[in-house]
Design an enzyme around this catalytic site. Structure first.
Site, PDB file in Angstrom:
ATOM      1  N   GLU A 389       0.798  -1.232   0.000  1.00  0.00           N
ATOM      2  CA  GLU A 389       0.000   0.000   0.000  1.00  0.00           C
ATOM      3  C   GLU A 389       0.828   1.278   0.000  1.00  0.00           C
ATOM      4  O   GLU A 389       0.409   2.292   0.551  1.00  0.00           O
ATOM      5  CB  GLU A 389      -0.969   0.020   1.185  1.00  0.00           C
ATOM      6  CG  GLU A 389      -2.037  -1.057   1.086  1.00  0.00           C
ATOM      7  CD  GLU A 389      -3.173  -0.865   2.076  1.00  0.00           C
ATOM      8  OE1 GLU A 389      -2.929  -0.237   3.111  1.00  0.00           O
ATOM      9  OE2 GLU A 389      -4.290  -1.325   1.794  1.00  0.00           O
ATOM     10  N   GLU A 450      -6.579  -7.810  -0.682  1.00  0.00           N
ATOM     11  CA  GLU A 450      -7.219  -7.616   0.618  1.00  0.00           C
ATOM     12  C   GLU A 450      -8.627  -7.096   0.387  1.00  0.00           C
ATOM     13  O   GLU A 450      -8.877  -6.360  -0.575  1.00  0.00           O
ATOM     14  CB  GLU A 450      -6.479  -6.570   1.479  1.00  0.00           C
ATOM     15  CG  GLU A 450      -5.133  -7.002   1.990  1.00  0.00           C
ATOM     16  CD  GLU A 450      -4.464  -5.922   2.855  1.00  0.00           C
ATOM     17  OE1 GLU A 450      -5.174  -5.187   3.566  1.00  0.00           O
ATOM     18  OE2 GLU A 450      -3.233  -5.823   2.788  1.00  0.00           O
TER      19      GLU A 450
HETATM   20  C1  GAL Z   1      -4.886  -2.611   4.805  1.00  0.00           C
HETATM   21  C2  GAL Z   1      -3.463  -3.032   5.154  1.00  0.00           C
HETATM   22  C3  GAL Z   1      -3.433  -4.201   6.105  1.00  0.00           C
HETATM   23  C4  GAL Z   1      -4.392  -3.971   7.220  1.00  0.00           C
HETATM   24  C5  GAL Z   1      -5.747  -3.797   6.639  1.00  0.00           C
HETATM   25  C6  GAL Z   1      -6.840  -3.697   7.666  1.00  0.00           C
HETATM   26  O1  GAL Z   1      -4.930  -1.320   4.358  1.00  0.00           O
HETATM   27  O2  GAL Z   1      -2.778  -3.372   3.998  1.00  0.00           O
HETATM   28  O3  GAL Z   1      -2.150  -4.370   6.599  1.00  0.00           O
HETATM   29  O4  GAL Z   1      -4.021  -2.840   7.926  1.00  0.00           O
HETATM   30  O5  GAL Z   1      -5.755  -2.631   5.862  1.00  0.00           O
HETATM   31  O6  GAL Z   1      -8.057  -3.710   7.030  1.00  0.00           O
END
Ligand code: GAL
Length: 734
Positions: A389, A450
């Site tokens: 990210e 994710e």
């Molecule tokens: C994302 C990040 C993860 C975690 C997640 C929580 O933005 O890449 O490491 O923090 O959010 O939803």
């Protein structure tokens, strides 16, 4: 000849920065893997692992050197260290997730006692990835992975890379490339050969370099041997066939080094049509992210727990891919992924922040170390070459992509970002999609790395409605992506709840984003993933309810949600059948096994009506194959205690999880039981965790660590009002 010895035991540890002349009595005896501090599972501060500690190990050389060089290999230490031998500095390393080695030969006392000192800085150093900005995970501290002592001849193999070709034809071939190092003052004439054998079957074939190769004095030489294998057995999800290559280096007909590498024949590619293909067959990826941290012990989990995590993701959660968010993970975890057929997305350490040139230098070094360490794992199908990210950074990411392709031309790259209008320098556009839906891809191929996570944190003791919604959010996204040919898969956030910094999570230093809790025990969302397992493998039937009348807003249990891979369910309340139901294919047209959403339950159970037990029967191919009952009485019936393993190695570091719950008459946990459970242990082992433990969500776990004696460990648990229970674990000499 080479000899590698485990170097995990007999260490001394002090949580202080101690000089050489401080006596051993100021230290505690420890075994690796080691955490610089034990924690409660939550409500602690990351400040508490941020200190400089000292590890000391006294040793005499276990065998005489006989002209060989002696190395010490660290699989990982968090987060920067100086290594000294007999008061002289041997080297230093910055970075907590990648391995490092030192040649200690010139510092050794070959006959007498040696004192090895590791001065370990576990502070969150802003000059080392992932730090420099906020980070949503904890790194913890300690020499938290294995350490090895390695004897090698002056001319030896540094690393090996095995590439396979034409594996889908009957003419599969191999290319085995080894980096040879010569630490002697004369050029060495060597020959490389390899015996390749299917791990289970034993059919073997030998390959040799046609000519001798000269490795220059104090130099290095890459040597490649290649040859035809013929018909191979592919590494696949259901049949992860592995092969062993025994690579031998000879000089004047004497074997001077021998290395074992495990690999597989398979192809894994994302194509321009947007799909991922394993062995030429399209495969939709369904997975979860995994952090390497555990309750109490931080990241210092021994092999057994690492391997178990891979098994949980594959067998309990039915995933076909795991992302090692956000760093290279334990070799034990990856090896298990190879063995059981679980695909892996592995990436470099980081979190949103890109530091200065030196910081980026460490990151590029991490990338190289990761790929060189892991490129023979058939399970790994893609390298994450961006800081998770982070913003675009053309020079940095052109460099990481080029390096990844150079070190490993067989695998594609990805780089995880959360915005689509990003420079697409990788082979696969890997995207964190927190839209609560699935965004239309702007680049191809496209993989969701994710989703969900912070959009819907959920605790095991949350109200039933929330736990169901959490599960259905995962179900909706997976359903949607399965129906989109231009999305290759989705890896949800995340497998397990994890400890984090105060800028994230629920304030108690946990991000409750897992489909399982921090102990790796299921929430309903875990049942959703589990229910996608093929019924031929295992029947799954899980009612997502605590079967109480007044837990949901407005009361009742409508809809009754059930996760399972059966064709139909029949609902009984008390003795009466309330009919058979089918999975909700209307809302979830693409899932292999949609959830059952049974509406109209308030017609059966209404206020004032007497509660009766719920019984769900699952039918598959017209046969009743599973049944679940939930007691209407809802009161604690028993204390449950179970160790994951019946046997541990008596090596001072092996561990197993011991799960405890308060359950109803049918073994279902009571999510609002917050009983205080206390434990006693007897025999050659140690309990790791909070004792007594006030249950959260009716379930939790401790770990038992084996001592050094073979024998029997008995763990006893008790809580007020229920019978005492016990679990037995045998320990045997390694
Ligand atoms: C994302 C990040 C993860 C975690 C997640 C929580 O933005 O890449 O490491 O923090 O959010 O939803």
């Amino acid at each position: 000849m080479k000899h590698v010895l485990p170097f995990n035991d007999g260490w001394l540890f002090s949580p202080r920065d101690l000089a050489m002349d401080i006596p051993d009595s100021e230290f505690a005896a420890v075994t690796l893997p080691h955490t610089n501090k034990l924690f409660p599972h939550h409500n602690f501060d990351n400040q508490e692992y941020q200190f400089i500690s000292t590890y000391r190990k006294r040793f005499t050389l276990p065998e005489s050197r006989q002209g060989r060089r002696v190395y010490i290999d660290f699989d990982g230490a968090m987060i920067a260290c100086d290594v000294m031998l007999n008061g002289r500095k041997v080297g230093e390393y910055e970075g907590g997730f990648t391995p490092f080695s030192f040649d200690i030969t010139d510092y050794l006392d070959e006959r007498g006692e040696n004192v090895l000192t590791v001065r370990l800085d576990s502070t969150e150093r802003t000059d080392i990835p992932p730090y420099g900005f906020v980070v949503d995970y904890l790194t913890f501290g300690g020499i938290y992975r294995d350490v090895w002592l390695r004897y090698v001849e002056p001319c030896h193999i540094v690393n090996v890379f095995i590439q396979t070709k034409d594996v889908l034809s009957s003419q599969a071939s191999l290319e085995i490339s080894a980096l040879i190092k010569n630490q002697s003052p004369t050029p060495q004439h060597v020959r490389l050969s390899s015996v390749v054998r299917e791990t289970a079957e034993g059919k073997a074939q030998t390959y040799t370099t046609p000519d001798e190769v000269i490795v220059p004095a104090y130099g290095e030489q890459q040597v490649t041997i290649s040859g035809l294998w013929g018909e191979c057995r592919l590494w696949s999800l259901n049949n992860p066939t592995l092969y062993d290559a025994e690579i031998t280096l000879t000089s004047k007909n004497t074997v001077i080094d021998r290395v074992q590498e495990r690999f597989g024949f398979r192809t894994a590619r994302w194509e321009k049509d947007g799909s991922f293909y394993l062995n030429g067959q399209p495969l939709k990826l369904i997975g979860l992210n995994r952090h390497q941290t555990y309750p109490y012990i931080g990241a210092a989990a021994p092999a057994r727990l690492q391997r178990r995590d891979a098994e949980i993701v594959k067998y309990e959660l039915g995933c076909n891919i795991v992302r090692t968010s956000h760093y290279p993970q334990s070799p034990h975890f990856l090896r298990r992924c190879d063995e059981i057929g679980l695909l892996v997305f592995e990436e470099i350490p980081g979190w949103q922040h890109i530091g200065d040139n030196d910081w980026q230098g460490i990151s590029v070094r991490d990338l190289e170390a990761m790929i060189v360490r892991d490129r023979n794992h058939p399970s790994i199908v893609i390298w994450g070459v961006r800081i998770n990210e982070s913003q675009d950074n053309e020079a940095f990411y052109r460099a990481t992509n080029a390096l990844a392709h150079q070190l490993d031309p067989t695998r594609q790259t990805g780089g995880v970002r959360y915005f689509q209008n990003s420079q697409f320098l990788e082979d696969v556009f890997t995207f964190n999609d927190f839209s609560n839906s699935v965004q239309e891809p702007e680049h191809q191929p496209h993989l969701i790395t994710e989703f969900n996570g912070h959009m819907f944190p959920t605790k095991t003791w949350d109200q039933e409605e929330r736990l169901i919604e959490h599960a259905l959010r995962h179900a909706r996204i997976q359903d949607k992506q399965l129906g989109m040919p231009n999305v290759s898969g989705a890896i949800g956030w995340c497998a397990f709840d994890y400890n984090t910094h105060q800028e994230f999570g629920s304030g108690d230093r946990i991000c409750y984003h897992g489909v399982m809790d921090i102990f790796r025990l299921p929430k309903y969302a875990a049942y959703f993933y589990e229910s996608q397992i093929a019924p031929e493998q295992r029947i799954v039937l899980r009612a997502a309810t605590i079967w109480a009348m007044g837990d949901r807003s407005g009361g009742g249990n409508d809809p009754l949600v059930i996760f399972g891979n059966v064709d139909e369910v029949e609902i009984f309340i008390g003795e009466a059948s309330f009919g058979r139901y089918q999975p909700d294919r209307a809302e979830f047209p693409h899932l292999p096994h949609p959830p059952f959403q049974i509406r109209g339950l308030n017609l059966w159970v209404t206020w004032g009506q007497k509660m009766a037990d719920l019984r769900v029967v699952g039918y598959w191919k017209d046969e009743a194959v599973a049944e679940q009952r939930i007691a209407s009485r809802g009161l604690p019936h028993a204390l449950y205690l179970k160790a994951d393993d019946a046997e541990l190695l008596a090596d001072g570091s092996d561990m197993t999880r011991v799960v405890f719950k308060v359950v109803d008459a049918y073994g279902n946990r009571l999510p609002y039981a917050n009983a205080v459970v206390s434990f006693e242990i007897e025999g050659p082992g140690e309990l790791i965790g909070e004792n007594p433990f006030a249950l959260m969500g009716g379930q939790a776990a401790l770990y038992v660590r084996a001592g050094w004696q073979a024998g029997e460990i008995i763990v006893r648990a008790k809580t007020r009002g229920l019978d005492e229970v016990q679990a037995k674990i045998a320990t045997r000499s390694p």
